[in-house]
Scaffold this active site. Sequence first.
Site: not given
Length: 210
Positions: A13, A156, A167
């Site tokens: 997004k 990461r 998440r």
Amino acid sequence: MKIIFLGAPGAGKGTQAEILSERLGIPTISTGAIIREAIRTGTEMGKAAKKYTEAGELVPDTVVIGIIRERLAQPDCEKGFILDGFPRTVPQAEALDSMGVVPDLVISLEVSDAAIVERMSGRRVCEKCGASYHVKYKPSGKGEICEKCGAALTVRRDDAPEVVQSRLAVYHETTEPLKEFYARKGLLRTVEGQEKLEDTTARTLAVLEG
């Protein structure tokens, strides 16, 4: 034109918001970025936010909303704006309403959890120069070595599959209810994320024009 972008972390997004920002000539307002800017410039709300971030705590809604209010009052927002990363909960959306900030359109970018896990776990970042790659979509010509500076590429921590799944679980629980909230107002439009960036952009623009 006042637009809100919804979508799971890794759905893309932010990228689509930046493309629309250029097309429409209105700013993209990313919550994380404006909080950092408010702290840097020392606004009243920035000072309040700093106390929480320095203590390692989440910045509460009242402060975030205050920072959003400060940002939307700036001259470049007069012709509209794109909110990316806010609201994240129904109470935040209700707070926006109470501020008189009513979006013209809410775009939900839909990408499956499996595709997001694949997309994010395949990302590689150069630990030296910060260049970004993807093992499938944008591989380095030198394997696990950066093409630009020759340093090692790393994953990461936020891109590890178990972290991404965590998440996503938070997103489904706290943010996804916003889709129903805005659908009831007749503002929600859905864009199915595509394999190619330009195909997703084409669908996003079609929603705007429709």
